[in-house]
Design a protein around this motif. Structure first.
Motif, short mmCIF file in Angstrom:
data_model
loop_
_atom_site.label_atom_id
_atom_site.label_comp_id
_atom_site.label_asym_id
_atom_site.label_seq_id
_atom_site.Cartn_x
_atom_site.Cartn_y
_atom_site.Cartn_z
N ASP A 153 28.64 5.55 34.31
CA ASP A 153 28.87 6.80 33.60
C ASP A 153 28.09 6.82 32.29
O ASP A 153 28.02 5.80 31.58
CB ASP A 153 30.36 6.97 33.28
N ARG A 199 21.52 19.49 32.87
CA ARG A 199 22.24 19.75 34.12
C ARG A 199 21.30 19.97 35.31
O ARG A 199 21.73 19.84 36.46
CB ARG A 199 23.14 20.98 33.96
N TRP A 242 21.07 14.97 38.58
CA TRP A 242 22.22 14.06 38.57
C TRP A 242 23.50 14.85 38.40
O TRP A 242 23.48 16.06 38.15
CB TRP A 242 22.09 12.99 37.50
N GLN A 243 24.64 14.20 38.57
CA GLN A 243 25.94 14.87 38.42
C GLN A 243 26.30 14.92 36.94
O GLN A 243 26.62 13.90 36.34
CB GLN A 243 27.01 14.11 39.19
N CYS A 244 26.23 16.11 36.37
CA CYS A 244 26.45 16.28 34.94
C CYS A 244 27.42 17.44 34.72
O CYS A 244 27.28 18.50 35.33
CB CYS A 244 25.13 16.57 34.24
N ARG A 245 28.40 17.22 33.85
CA ARG A 245 29.38 18.26 33.55
C ARG A 245 29.73 18.22 32.06
O ARG A 245 29.53 17.21 31.39
CB ARG A 245 30.66 18.06 34.37
N ILE A 288 27.85 12.23 32.63
CA ILE A 288 26.94 12.08 33.76
C ILE A 288 27.43 10.92 34.61
O ILE A 288 27.69 9.83 34.09
CB ILE A 288 25.50 11.80 33.28
N SER A 289 27.57 11.15 35.92
CA SER A 289 27.95 10.09 36.85
C SER A 289 26.71 9.53 37.53
O SER A 289 25.81 10.28 37.92
CB SER A 289 28.90 10.64 37.92
N ASP A 327 25.32 6.93 40.60
CA ASP A 327 25.64 6.14 41.79
C ASP A 327 24.38 5.93 42.60
O ASP A 327 23.27 6.25 42.16
CB ASP A 327 26.75 6.81 42.61
N THR A 354 21.83 8.86 42.99
CA THR A 354 21.32 9.60 41.84
C THR A 354 19.80 9.67 41.81
O THR A 354 19.23 10.72 41.49
CB THR A 354 21.84 8.99 40.53
N GLY A 368 18.67 12.33 43.97
CA GLY A 368 18.91 13.62 43.33
C GLY A 368 17.81 13.99 42.35
O GLY A 368 17.38 15.15 42.28
#
Length: 205
Positions: A135, A149, A153-156, A174-175, A177, A180, A183
């Motif tokens: 993370d 965003r 990547w996974q961003c919130r 940001i996650s 794994d 990523t 992605g």
């Protein structure tokens, strides 16, 4: 040119060029109220033994892009300076790092900055995968957050944007794994770093 036989000298020079670039970007261009060391380096209280750095260089050993990574089980910017950006618990722990001072050298052209940005984003993911980081957190202006965003990547956001000194700021998460990097490739943001200093800890100008 880089002296490939003298790693210590290369690292010291990389730190100096990074801190000088940070002054040009965050103080001279963005007008942030930050301390200046020796009139030419931007260095603050978080540049300590707990910080890691990713620094991208050109063929002459000069700064292209860099970022600082802070542990989240020690003082860091989101928890200690902007907790209002995260209404719930601030993500923290040994597998969480805070991204700070994401710096693209202002001497680069727009096209060169985009390449350097993609290399630095890729380096961040590679660092995480190599070091068990799952993370990332950070504090960003709203416009910059909206760009982040789109990187693949996974961003919130951790909460609503908050106005600070006339700027809308967002706390972000940001996650990372095993998917990523793929992605980033799909988003067109993957670029293998060309000349990257190994992640170094606790630099000083």
């Amino acid at each position: 040119m880089l002296n490939l036989t003298d790693a210590a000298a290369n690292e010291a020079h990389a730190f100096r060029t990074m801190f000088a670039a940070r002054k040009r970007v965050f103080i001279d261009l963005l007008r942030w109220d930050l301390p200046v060391l020796a009139g030419k380096y931007e260095v603050d209280q978080f540049d300590n033994q707990h910080a890691d750095y990713l620094i991208l260089l050109d063929e002459n050993g000069e700064h292209r892009a860099s970022t600082r990574l802070l542990r989240t089980d020690t003082p860091h910017i989101l928890r200690d300076m902007f907790p209002v950006l995260c209404p719930g618990p601030v993500p923290s722990g040994p597998a969480t790092r805070e991204i700070t001072r994401f710096c693209l050298d202002p001497r680069l052209t727009a096209a060169q900055r985009k390449v350097a940005r993609n290399e630095l984003v890729t380096a961040l993911v590679q660092y995480a995968l190599r070091n068990g980081v799952t993370d990332y957190t950070g504090v960003a202006g709203l416009a910059w957050y909206r760009q982040i965003r789109t990187f693949g990547w996974q961003c919130r956001a951790l909460g609503d944007a908050v106005t600070h000194d006339g700027q809308m700021l967002v706390g972000l998460h940001i996650s990372i794994d095993g998917n990523t990097l793929e992605g980033l490739k799909q988003a067109g943001c993957f670029a293998e770093p060309i000349i990257e200093m190994p992640a170094a800890r606790g630099g000083a100008a």
